[in-house]
Design a protein around this motif. Structure first.
Motif, PDB file in Angstrom:
ATOM      1  N   SER A 146      -1.325   1.696   0.665  1.00  0.00           N
ATOM      2  CA  SER A 146      -2.425   2.667   0.732  1.00  0.00           C
ATOM      3  C   SER A 146      -2.664   3.285  -0.642  1.00  0.00           C
ATOM      4  CB  SER A 146      -2.083   3.766   1.732  1.00  0.00           C
ATOM      5  OG  SER A 146      -0.867   4.395   1.366  1.00  0.00           O
ATOM      6  N   HIS A 147      -1.647   3.316  -1.475  1.00  0.00           N
ATOM      7  CA  HIS A 147      -1.752   3.867  -2.824  1.00  0.00           C
ATOM      8  C   HIS A 147      -1.562   2.786  -3.880  1.00  0.00           C
ATOM      9  CE1 HIS A 147      -1.327   7.384  -0.316  1.00  0.00           C
ATOM     10  NE2 HIS A 147      -1.848   8.083  -1.281  1.00  0.00           N
TER      11      HIS A 147
ATOM     12  N   ARG B 244       8.530  -9.921   2.770  1.00  0.00           N
ATOM     13  CA  ARG B 244       7.796  -8.692   3.093  1.00  0.00           C
ATOM     14  C   ARG B 244       8.687  -7.589   3.614  1.00  0.00           C
ATOM     15  NH1 ARG B 244       1.603  -9.811   4.654  1.00  0.00           N
ATOM     16  NH2 ARG B 244       1.471 -11.890   3.771  1.00  0.00           N
TER      17      ARG B 244
ATOM     18  N   CYS C 233      -2.269  -5.320  -3.424  1.00  0.00           N
ATOM     19  CA  CYS C 233      -2.036  -6.261  -4.529  1.00  0.00           C
ATOM     20  C   CYS C 233      -0.658  -6.882  -4.440  1.00  0.00           C
ATOM     21  CB  CYS C 233      -2.228  -5.559  -5.876  1.00  0.00           C
ATOM     22  SG  CYS C 233      -0.733  -4.706  -6.486  1.00  0.00           S
ATOM     23  N   ALA C 234       0.267  -6.194  -3.801  1.00  0.00           N
ATOM     24  CA  ALA C 234       1.644  -6.677  -3.567  1.00  0.00           C
ATOM     25  C   ALA C 234       2.535  -6.618  -4.801  1.00  0.00           C
ATOM     26  CB  ALA C 234       1.664  -8.087  -2.981  1.00  0.00           C
ATOM     27  N   LEU C 235       2.010  -6.267  -5.957  1.00  0.00           N
ATOM     28  CA  LEU C 235       2.823  -6.265  -7.173  1.00  0.00           C
ATOM     29  C   LEU C 235       3.118  -4.875  -7.725  1.00  0.00           C
ATOM     30  CD1 LEU C 235       1.342  -9.209  -9.260  1.00  0.00           C
ATOM     31  CD2 LEU C 235       3.118  -9.227  -7.508  1.00  0.00           C
TER      32      LEU C 235
ATOM     33  N   LEU D 107      -3.857  16.448   0.319  1.00  0.00           N
ATOM     34  CA  LEU D 107      -2.561  15.884   0.696  1.00  0.00           C
ATOM     35  C   LEU D 107      -2.612  14.988   1.930  1.00  0.00           C
ATOM     36  CD1 LEU D 107      -0.154  18.929   0.136  1.00  0.00           C
ATOM     37  CD2 LEU D 107      -0.447  16.919  -1.326  1.00  0.00           C
ATOM     38  N   TRP D 108      -3.652  15.134   2.777  1.00  0.00           N
ATOM     39  CA  TRP D 108      -3.642  14.394   4.047  1.00  0.00           C
ATOM     40  C   TRP D 108      -3.449  12.898   3.814  1.00  0.00           C
ATOM     41  CZ3 TRP D 108      -6.705  10.341   5.415  1.00  0.00           C
ATOM     42  CH2 TRP D 108      -7.888  10.150   4.682  1.00  0.00           C
ATOM     43  N   SER D 109      -3.918  12.420   2.669  1.00  0.00           N
ATOM     44  CA  SER D 109      -3.873  10.976   2.426  1.00  0.00           C
ATOM     45  C   SER D 109      -2.776  10.575   1.455  1.00  0.00           C
ATOM     46  CB  SER D 109      -5.214  10.541   1.836  1.00  0.00           C
ATOM     47  OG  SER D 109      -5.403  11.165   0.567  1.00  0.00           O
TER      48      SER D 109
ATOM     49  N   MET E 141      -5.871  -4.850 -12.436  1.00  0.00           N
ATOM     50  CA  MET E 141      -5.164  -6.144 -12.537  1.00  0.00           C
ATOM     51  C   MET E 141      -5.446  -6.771 -13.887  1.00  0.00           C
ATOM     52  SD  MET E 141      -5.520  -9.469 -10.100  1.00  0.00           S
ATOM     53  CE  MET E 141      -7.216  -9.647 -10.614  1.00  0.00           C
TER      54      MET E 141
ATOM     55  N   SER F 245      -3.391  -1.154  -8.280  1.00  0.00           N
ATOM     56  CA  SER F 245      -4.156  -2.218  -8.932  1.00  0.00           C
ATOM     57  C   SER F 245      -5.484  -2.458  -8.231  1.00  0.00           C
ATOM     58  CB  SER F 245      -3.343  -3.514  -8.946  1.00  0.00           C
ATOM     59  OG  SER F 245      -2.140  -3.328  -9.636  1.00  0.00           O
TER      60      SER F 245
ATOM     61  N   TYR G  20      -7.217  -9.807  -2.710  1.00  0.00           N
ATOM     62  CA  TYR G  20      -5.782  -9.932  -2.426  1.00  0.00           C
ATOM     63  C   TYR G  20      -5.583 -10.474  -1.009  1.00  0.00           C
ATOM     64  CZ  TYR G  20      -5.480  -6.748  -6.435  1.00  0.00           C
ATOM     65  OH  TYR G  20      -5.602  -6.157  -7.668  1.00  0.00           O
TER      66      TYR G  20
ATOM     67  N   MET H 184       3.883   0.898   0.352  1.00  0.00           N
ATOM     68  CA  MET H 184       2.870   1.939   0.397  1.00  0.00           C
ATOM     69  C   MET H 184       1.569   1.458  -0.251  1.00  0.00           C
ATOM     70  SD  MET H 184       3.599   5.981  -0.360  1.00  0.00           S
ATOM     71  CE  MET H 184       3.158   5.966  -2.093  1.00  0.00           C
TER      72      MET H 184
ATOM     73  N   ARG I  79       5.106  -2.474  -3.655  1.00  0.00           N
ATOM     74  CA  ARG I  79       6.467  -2.981  -3.473  1.00  0.00           C
ATOM     75  C   ARG I  79       7.319  -2.078  -2.608  1.00  0.00           C
ATOM     76  NH1 ARG I  79       8.434  -6.692  -8.392  1.00  0.00           N
ATOM     77  NH2 ARG I  79       6.381  -7.130  -9.251  1.00  0.00           N
ATOM     78  N   ARG I  80       6.997  -0.767  -2.598  1.00  0.00           N
ATOM     79  CA  ARG I  80       7.795   0.094  -1.701  1.00  0.00           C
ATOM     80  C   ARG I  80       7.097   0.333  -0.369  1.00  0.00           C
ATOM     81  NH1 ARG I  80       7.471   6.416  -3.452  1.00  0.00           N
ATOM     82  NH2 ARG I  80       5.610   6.351  -4.721  1.00  0.00           N
TER      83      ARG I  80
ATOM     84  N   THR J 137       2.256  13.765   6.026  1.00  0.00           N
ATOM     85  CA  THR J 137       0.898  13.235   5.937  1.00  0.00           C
ATOM     86  C   THR J 137       1.031  11.767   5.560  1.00  0.00           C
ATOM     87  OG1 THR J 137       0.544  13.563   3.554  1.00  0.00           O
ATOM     88  CG2 THR J 137       0.133  15.452   4.991  1.00  0.00           C
ATOM     89  N   ARG J 138       0.055  10.981   5.919  1.00  0.00           N
ATOM     90  CA  ARG J 138       0.115   9.557   5.550  1.00  0.00           C
ATOM     91  C   ARG J 138      -1.242   8.912   5.671  1.00  0.00           C
ATOM     92  NH1 ARG J 138       4.387   4.954   7.841  1.00  0.00           N
ATOM     93  NH2 ARG J 138       3.643   3.262   6.535  1.00  0.00           N
ATOM     94  N   TRP J 139      -1.566   8.148   4.671  1.00  0.00           N
ATOM     95  CA  TRP J 139      -2.672   7.216   4.775  1.00  0.00           C
ATOM     96  C   TRP J 139      -2.041   5.942   5.292  1.00  0.00           C
ATOM     97  CZ3 TRP J 139      -7.566   7.945   1.891  1.00  0.00           C
ATOM     98  CH2 TRP J 139      -8.485   6.941   2.162  1.00  0.00           C
TER      99      TRP J 139
ATOM    100  N   ASP K 121      -0.629   2.427   5.917  1.00  0.00           N
ATOM    101  CA  ASP K 121      -0.280   1.326   5.016  1.00  0.00           C
ATOM    102  C   ASP K 121      -0.455  -0.031   5.705  1.00  0.00           C
ATOM    103  OD1 ASP K 121       0.662   2.786   2.610  1.00  0.00           O
ATOM    104  OD2 ASP K 121       2.013   3.683   4.055  1.00  0.00           O
TER     105      ASP K 121
ATOM    106  N   ASN L 287       0.678  10.693   1.800  1.00  0.00           N
ATOM    107  CA  ASN L 287       1.980  10.218   2.315  1.00  0.00           C
ATOM    108  C   ASN L 287       3.131  11.122   1.871  1.00  0.00           C
ATOM    109  OD1 ASN L 287       0.033   8.137   2.413  1.00  0.00           O
ATOM    110  ND2 ASN L 287       1.624   6.584   2.665  1.00  0.00           N
ATOM    111  N   VAL L 288       2.941  12.425   2.044  1.00  0.00           N
ATOM    112  CA  VAL L 288       4.004  13.337   1.626  1.00  0.00           C
ATOM    113  C   VAL L 288       4.764  13.879   2.834  1.00  0.00           C
ATOM    114  CG1 VAL L 288       2.764  13.979  -0.472  1.00  0.00           C
ATOM    115  CG2 VAL L 288       2.551  15.410   1.590  1.00  0.00           C
TER     116      VAL L 288
ATOM    117  N   THR M  41      -2.180 -10.915   1.034  1.00  0.00           N
ATOM    118  CA  THR M  41      -1.434  -9.751   1.511  1.00  0.00           C
ATOM    119  C   THR M  41      -2.333  -8.711   2.159  1.00  0.00           C
ATOM    120  OG1 THR M  41      -1.451  -9.094  -0.830  1.00  0.00           O
ATOM    121  CG2 THR M  41       0.601  -9.964   0.037  1.00  0.00           C
TER     122      THR M  41
ATOM    123  N   ARG N  23      -0.369 -12.646 -12.381  1.00  0.00           N
ATOM    124  CA  ARG N  23      -1.264 -11.518 -12.613  1.00  0.00           C
ATOM    125  C   ARG N  23      -0.650 -10.399 -13.430  1.00  0.00           C
ATOM    126  NH1 ARG N  23      -2.344  -9.251  -7.179  1.00  0.00           N
ATOM    127  NH2 ARG N  23      -0.763 -10.627  -6.285  1.00  0.00           N
TER     128      ARG N  23
END
Lengths: 370, 370, 370, 370
Positions: C121-122, A116, C109-111, D299-301, A1, C125, C147, C119, C116-117, C308-310, C312, D303-304, C150, A93
């Protein structure tokens, strides 16, 4: 940030002390290019932007005709533009003084439930369309932007190209409310009813999805020529009943997969209903002032989808990338260019759009238009 | 692939030779339970089905009132039912004599472009809704079914349960045109306007997606009670303006995510528009006889989606599985049962539905109703 | 927008001056319940939350075994919990001191473009999973939340119910990575491989979409019983090859529409591949420590989707509504309750989960567990 | 519905009585161009087609190497082609003698549950890929097509253009398994790994969705040149590790949104995993002969989404329209043309594709190649 400090006020028009010039509305038919105090950061999430280019929107003409009740006398108009950040609030920010930015016509608080879910047009915390509407807008040398972090988009390299001002509203409106809501896809037959600036931006952005056929309808022969030059496959003059019958016969009676209404009148909405194939989509983009007749006695059984949408500008990052890499040449819609201080001439040209063959009119601040 | 031979005519009513009984329409207000020749396979893709249960639909009452112009005098009515295959044409591949089947209200040729994209309601080869409309229907001892392979659904085990006749039309209509088009999902607030048989089937099938709140509106207190018993969370009497204001206040002014119109009148369509939250969906299920007013002057900016659909019955396999495994108890909508030869009494009851507290009326062939 | 001022430090444990107690990690196998300084707002977007309930996660056990390299000695563990806001930074807009909140295990962080999409988890920031990982976590009397706007969710009414701490991670993980990625829908046959806390939360949340059949596989008979009690239709012990053959025969050789991997081992991932029907989806939820074999020589032609997904935690608002209105009873997974200062006992119980028949272990701060 | 009668056998090669010529497989490495009896309608749903153009597929080379166990000695190869209907079975409804048709490489019964959900590649009634595999194929003067109504596509006007034979398999495979499964959309960065015929067809069809950047990787410099000529933005030689690092640095470390695997080897599948951005999609198109390593520990984390698909050819109508209207010039992939009776030479050229700079090799029946 990025850490944010209070930016020095690098206002480059120091000779004129603390005053700027802006286009203000004073009731139906009356606008003035006048001196105003510089805007300043009022909330921690604000930024102030020095405008380098702005443009006029059909909505501004609606305001000028007194059709938008919420606009109070003295309001600086305009909700489109590009520029350079000159001041940021303490809570900003992601932006700093000197950043080139594209201004979204929609201000997004980013926290409310509508923001959101990607619908900041209906921001529940005072965002949405406020620029040049509820607060002073972009037809000025400087503008204050609330919720700057989520209402401005950094432009990657160097000084902003003025043509990108068309990404503030018209291109995302065409893409989101028309092309995306209509779910245009390869193989579709698409009709765009209305070849004004928004309709023509639909012509350009619909091609991102490679429809089989792109048909445009309008009452103005010049705009139909423009639509063909921008990639439409067929263009029909809208005279009584004629466009509908030509579209139906050119689709062997089947109708179109997607009809995009880009005018905002009961007649054009009726035309869109009449040409819709079973299973088709009618994407309304036009601003309507009165109810329309929905022919449910015919449509109830035809498996159609009708959408309305106020632009959310969530597509700006993609469109900005397409425009800066040259895949989408937004400037093709610009027919007239003026200096910002010639804005009253620009309004005159835009109001006589048909006679002047005007589509979009761009205003360049500071220097002569390129 | 099953080899198909010409099935012997195993008509079990041999005593009456080659005649069956059927309910025929003879113009506005006139129906007769009369003798008719047995139907027989006419095209290679036909099958003949011995009806074991059928039911009455609101559409049959519309026909009876003379409101459906395409229905000619002498037509056997009915487009719902279960039964047993007694004859198959040479091109029928997936069915054989003796199979228990559910009859779809929609006949599907399976080859035209609309059938191929899952929209057989608009079959371009003479399918769609034809039973009890363009050709003789299911309120009879036997019925001929065109395009049998793709218009009948085998029922897995044993003799068909008569209650499954509700899967011919009413349940897929509620699920496809209401719940699926409305995209009901967990967390949604859903309003169902109209608690007739279709509206109540919406109440049951909307719960497959676990909405947060299910609100029902109707003019009939009995039907509102029924909707609460079937799982609705709130039920409001529709009196002037009142239902809208109660829904708006119960959602703190926000409105509903999904409004399902299950009546077919301008007033109920208006109510659905009035209670729709920004970003919401209005799924029209009702059959409309005249245009409605669409309040685009308000809705153009509210990001809404309005859908219409004639049922395609593509959901029948899933619903049939849910019904036969007991996850969906379709019989909960059946209030009255008759023998098939009591069908004139059944019509009388169904026409006086409010007074008789009738929802769905089932007709059992051959034996006494269970 | 709520104006925000610097909140007074209403720390209710004044008797112990400026120290709190927290569970800190000191290398493989070593944790201590010790005194630590109170956390305080460090960035303008931070908030400090007084924990009222927290819980232990399988990930905490991984850390304890030294399997998560980024966790430094001295780190306070924990990324789940509910509590009350006691301090907010100057840029916090949507929260104020005294608000009851649910803590997301993901800081957003939301920015950035990933936030913004949808996600976070990734988050690019410095957000994502940082609590109890890169910064001090929630197994403490107080925690600093970056943060905050959010990354915290206000709980509507009154004091937070401690059970809602299960919505910080385990329920959104099950719902998003398992049920949503797998696109569970009415009519599907779904297998959940692994009946630990996450697998059981999949059992509960998969039912929001009314699948036709819910099969659970595990090595622990107690957990299989629990899964049946929570709504599964069938439960199979995983012994060599056996579960696969039982699932295949129970689906007449077809396999399952959705397989949810909720263990994180090559063997269970293999099982999921083996039971997948053509056109099916394999949703991986488990945390994997090593590569797995993907049997593409068989799967390349089977039209499958592997995700796969972490988590969100974008589903928290919906789940929170479902939990507070009683539609989703998250507490059904809680088998053991402790006071926060008994946390070492709680760890001991959770590490011996099979023997103790433990699923989720809840820690209540301040008072005796309810 | 078109009435169907038994068509006269308009075999135009009467001089050779009842024999035709065809390319037959006789075990690893052995093919012969030999006389065979004319095929005839065997089931009521069959049609016989006189081939006017066919082509060779990489799969044919696999068969020739003995890698496809199901192909028995004596089998006529080929699953692609265009031609003219010369005979139809009694149950064929939508085709008649003299119709120009495109042959789908997938035969669809249209009734089984997989066909009904748009997945005829897994037809449960003996369809799927059978031509040149389980039954005699298209590398012949005549071919019998089962389930003709739903396995042939009428070509609108006049005699079929031979180039359309590329729509039998390669183009729908690229579009469905690569572009559609990868969900390519405007703004995406897309990598296509493998620039053989299928990879190059991915290059062409990905452009229907206007991605931001199209990167191609291959080991053959000529094919990389071809990909640039067809519209790719960047082309990288695949040498050890190099392509991955160039792609990562050209995306500033982010990776690609969509990676399309069009080779079928563990190494190229590995490359696709390595370059995938968080949230990205890996669409497998290649035919794999052995398992691959899936790096789930990384890849598990992330989001693919990984997809596999056997082509269903449901996109043929759209592609056929695009090809016949000139929007998609499929012939750009054809590098060599032969007469059908030169097919052994054509095989030789195609087997030496790299040396001969061959991409697709077209065979024209009857006359000299245009």
């Amino acid at each position: 940030m990025r850490t944010t400090e209070r930016a020095p006020l690098r206002y480059p028009t120091a000779g004129r002390s603390d005053r700027m010039r802006a286009l203000a509305y004073y009731g139906s038919g009356r606008i003035r290019w006048e001196e105003r105090p510089f805007p300043a950061v009022a909330a921690p999430t604000d930024a102030v932007v020095r405008i380098t280019a702005t443009t006029l929107c059909g909505t501004d003409l609606h305001i000028l005709r007194g059709d938008v009740p919420g606009v109070e006398p003295g309001r600086v108009l305009g909700h489109e533009g590009v520029g350079v950040v000159v001041q940021t609030g303490q809570a900003v920010r992601g932006l700093k003084t000197g950043d080139s930015v594209l201004i979204s016509c929609i201000s997004a608080c980013a926290l409310c439930s509508n923001c959101r879910r990607g619908m900041p047009s209906h921001c529940e915390s005072g965002g949405g369309w406020i620029l040049g509407h509820r607060i002073d807008g972009t037809q000025a040398e400087y503008v204050r932007i609330p919720y700057a972090d989520t209402s401005l988009h950094r432009i990657p390299l160097g000084a902003p190209d003025g043509d990108l001002a068309l990404l503030s509203d018209i291109f995302p409106t065409a893409f989101e409310c028309g092309v995306t809501c209509g779910q245009v896809k390869p193989g579709d037959v698409v009709a765009i009813v209305g070849a004004g600036p928004i309709g023509l931006a639909c012509v350009l952005t619909a091609q991102l999805f490679s429809p089989a056929k792109l048909i445009v309808v309008d009452t103005d022969a010049h705009r139909l020529s423009a639509s063909l030059a921008l990639g439409a496959d067929a263009a029909y003059l809208a005279s009584a009943g004629d466009a509908a019958s030509r579209i139906m016969s050119s689709t062997r009676g089947r109708g179109v997969d997607v009809a995009i209404e880009a005018v905002g009148s009961p007649e054009t909405f009726r035309l869109c209903q009449d040409i819709l194939a079973p299973g088709g989509a009618l994407a309304n983009v036009g601003v309507h002032a009165k109810p329309v007749e929905l022919r449910l006695e015919r449509l109830w059984s035809r498996n159609v989808r009708i959408t309305t949408r106020w632009v959310d500008t969530t597509s700006i990052p993609m469109l900005l990338d397409a425009a800066t890499t040259g895949r989408l040449v937004v400037g093709r819609l610009i027919t007239h260019r003026f200096r910002l201080d010639q804005i009253l001439d620009a309004y005159e040209t835009f109001e006589a759009a048909a006679a002047r063959k005007a589509i979009k009119v761009l205003l360049h601040a500071g220097e002569r238009p390129r």
